[in-house]
Write a protein that holds these residues in place. Structure first.
Motif, short mmCIF file in Angstrom:
data_model
loop_
_atom_site.label_atom_id
_atom_site.label_comp_id
_atom_site.label_asym_id
_atom_site.label_seq_id
_atom_site.Cartn_x
_atom_site.Cartn_y
_atom_site.Cartn_z
N ILE A 279 1.00 -1.24 -0.08
CA ILE A 279 0.08 0.10 -0.08
C ILE A 279 0.97 1.37 0.13
CG2 ILE A 279 -1.95 -1.32 1.00
CD1 ILE A 279 -1.09 0.33 3.77
N GLN A 280 0.29 2.25 -0.52
CA GLN A 280 1.25 3.52 -0.50
C GLN A 280 1.62 3.92 1.03
OE1 GLN A 280 2.60 4.70 -3.02
NE2 GLN A 280 1.49 4.25 -4.82
N ASN A 282 2.25 6.67 2.55
CA ASN A 282 1.69 8.01 2.70
C ASN A 282 0.39 8.21 2.66
OD1 ASN A 282 1.31 10.89 2.95
ND2 ASN A 282 3.53 11.23 2.92
N ALA A 283 -0.33 8.01 3.69
CA ALA A 283 -2.10 7.98 3.44
C ALA A 283 -2.31 9.25 2.80
CB ALA A 283 -2.62 7.61 4.66
N ASN A 286 -1.24 9.82 -0.67
CA ASN A 286 -1.76 8.94 -1.68
C ASN A 286 -3.32 9.48 -2.19
OD1 ASN A 286 -2.35 6.39 -2.85
ND2 ASN A 286 -3.61 6.00 -1.46
N MET A 289 -2.31 11.96 -4.58
CA MET A 289 -1.80 11.51 -5.73
C MET A 289 -3.13 11.16 -6.79
SD MET A 289 0.83 8.65 -6.21
CE MET A 289 -0.24 7.40 -5.40
N ILE A 290 -3.97 10.33 -6.33
CA ILE A 290 -4.93 9.61 -6.93
C ILE A 290 -5.78 10.80 -7.61
CG2 ILE A 290 -7.11 8.23 -6.88
CD1 ILE A 290 -5.89 6.74 -4.41
N ASN A 314 -5.73 0.61 -6.08
CA ASN A 314 -5.74 2.03 -5.52
C ASN A 314 -5.89 3.13 -6.63
OD1 ASN A 314 -4.45 3.57 -3.39
ND2 ASN A 314 -2.99 4.24 -5.10
N ASP A 378 1.26 2.45 -13.06
CA ASP A 378 2.41 2.87 -11.79
C ASP A 378 2.90 1.56 -11.57
OD1 ASP A 378 2.95 3.57 -9.33
OD2 ASP A 378 1.27 3.01 -8.21
N CYS A 404 7.95 5.65 -9.39
CA CYS A 404 8.50 5.91 -8.01
C CYS A 404 10.25 6.03 -8.43
CB CYS A 404 8.36 4.48 -7.12
SG CYS A 404 8.95 3.18 -7.91
N MET A 432 6.10 11.74 -1.51
CA MET A 432 5.65 10.80 -0.86
C MET A 432 6.39 10.09 0.25
SD MET A 432 3.21 8.20 -0.89
CE MET A 432 2.57 8.19 -2.68
N GLU A 440 9.15 10.46 -5.96
CA GLU A 440 8.03 9.90 -6.63
C GLU A 440 7.26 11.22 -7.68
OE1 GLU A 440 5.09 6.58 -6.06
OE2 GLU A 440 6.83 7.22 -4.92
#
Length: 450
Positions: A279-280, A282-283, A286, A289-290, A314, A378, A404, A432, A440
């Motif tokens: 999972i990414q 950094n919540a 994230n 980013m989305i 994700n 990704d 990344c 990130m 990133e």
């Protein structure tokens, strides 16, 4: 091996390397990479290693500091390898990462974006919700160390806390080390992985932390050791898993059926995951980013979208909220099944998931013969060069590439632009991993005729 001259020497720092060290030049022109130095500074440095084309050194005194220099928050900075940039203020860090991206695009890909995106940032401390802590029993010190590797990777940093890790874990590293030190198997536990989702409502009405620890152990744990680990987990509100072998050997110790979830409220989504899933880290970042990826992709309600390296979904599931159909492809079969389960959990019927090794021949894959309007990918650090050569790229109106590793993005951007007739419309960085040199980034491509 010739003896290294460690006599301090003066160095003018002109740039920053990809791993966060200052760049200087010897009088003969040889490059020196100086740990703990920033661009624009004049420092006294001491050589640590010598190579044919460059030397390595460390800062022993700052003679003239850059305006961006700040006092590192962590007392272990410079010894622990977890962070390389704590002495650099936040603005300086993200601008340096942006320069790394632009330099890679120009030098490796021979491309320049038409537009540089504003950097995406979020919380700089206490953000890391997934990671691996090394464990080592050091008999000379009479203690067990739990932490990240030192800058010399042979050693584990002797730390009691970490400020970049979520506080529930970062503030308990010393307690975790004391736990392991109390175990009979303390010399047979090489690592502990941590992962955190959202708090989980419990049957007792209280929320449970949603944080899990996975203990890798090389020998079977005694009943007493298992009881000690469970007591620690209960005291700190952690779920705990054991890993006696490979990834498939991971199983819960306590509670019997741990639940791990994270949500994306903007899209009304909840994801279930397992303790070693990707999972990414950094919540907060994230979610941003989305949102940025979906805005750049500009998918329309009638579009079919292909999402490569989809993981748990994700990007796939947020996309499904606004397009006709989205197809996610991922190499790990277990992640694919969990992505399907997550689609069902969220009532999403217009998302398909397929398992496929995207570094191999895909000509027999059924989804490769379907029509798509837009592509999101990704990939891991190695990039997406092989899969890009196989895709019928003319079908796509836009490509959004989340990366990344700026060097692999630059290579693949060069392929798209210089060999396949695309334009790099926009590119930018996303922080990130604040205080590390990790870059990133995100890029958007359109066909040249568009």
């Amino acid at each position: 091996m010739a003896r290294i001259d460690q006599t301090p020497f003066e160095a003018e720092i002109t740039a920053l390397t990809h791993d966060g060290r200052g760049v200087a030049r010897r009088p003969d022109g040889k490059a020196v990479f100086v740990a703990g130095a920033l661009p624009g500074e004049r420092v006294m440095a001491s050589q640590t290693r010598r190579h044919r084309s460059f030397d390595e050194a460390r800062t022993v005194e700052v003679l003239q500091a850059a305006p961006e220099r700040v006092a590192p928050r962590c007392e272990h900075f410079g010894v622990c390898s977890g962070c390389a940039l704590q002495h650099f203020d936040g603005t300086g860090q993200i601008l340096a990462k942006q320069r790394v991206l632009m330099d890679n695009l120009e030098r490796i890909g021979h491309v320049t974006p038409e537009r540089v995106l504003a950097p995406l940032t979020d919380a700089a401390w206490g953000y890391r919700r997934k990671g691996r802590l090394s464990v080592r029993r050091v008999e000379k010190k009479g203690k067990t160390l739990v932490g990240f590797r030192e800058t010399d990777p042979r050693f584990v940093a002797d730390i009691a806390a970490c400020h970049t890790v979520i506080p529930q874990i970062g503030e308990r590293i010393g307690a975790l080390a004391a736990l392991v030190d109390s175990l009979q198997a303390r010399s047979d536990i090489p690592q502990i992985e941590f992962i955190a989702g959202d708090p989980i409502p419990g049957a007792d009405g209280d929320a449970h932390s949603g944080i899990a620890l996975t203990f890798r152990h090389m020998t079977p744990l005694s009943d007493a050791d298992q009881a000690a680990i469970v007591a620690f987990a209960q005291a700190h509100d952690f779920a705990v898993f054991l890993q006696p072998g490979g990834v498939d050997s991971v199983h819960p110790l306590w509670p019997v059926e741990p639940k791990l979830r994270f949500s994306l409220p903007q899209w009304d989504l909840e994801f279930a995951f397992r303790p070693l899933d990707f999972i990414q880290v950094n919540a907060g970042l994230n979610g941003k980013m989305i949102a940025s990826a979906l805005e750049l992709l500009d998918a329309q309600p009638h579009d079919r979208v292909l999402d490569l390296f989809a993981g748990l979904g994700n990007f796939t599931l947020p996309l499904a909220r606004s397009v006709r159909e989205v197809v996610g492809v991922e190499g790990e079969a277990g992640l694919v099944q969990r992505a399907r389960d997550n689609a069902m959990r969220n009532g999403i019927a217009n998302a398909q998931f397929h398992a496929a090794d995207l570094a191999k021949d895909l000509s027999e894959e059924s989804w490769m013969r379907e029509g798509f309007d837009r592509l999101l990918l990704d990939p891991p650090r190695s990039g997406a060069d092989f899969v890009l050569t196989q895709l019928p790229l003319k079908q796509f109106k836009r490509i959004v590439y989340v990366s990344c590793h700026p060097a692999s993005l630059a290579r693949d951007a060069g392929y798209l632009v210089n060999q396949r007739g695309w334009k790099l419309r926009a590119a930018g960085v996303m922080d990130m991993f604040p205080h590390t040199a990790h870059v990133e980034s995100i890029a958007m491509f359109e066909p040249r005729q568009a």
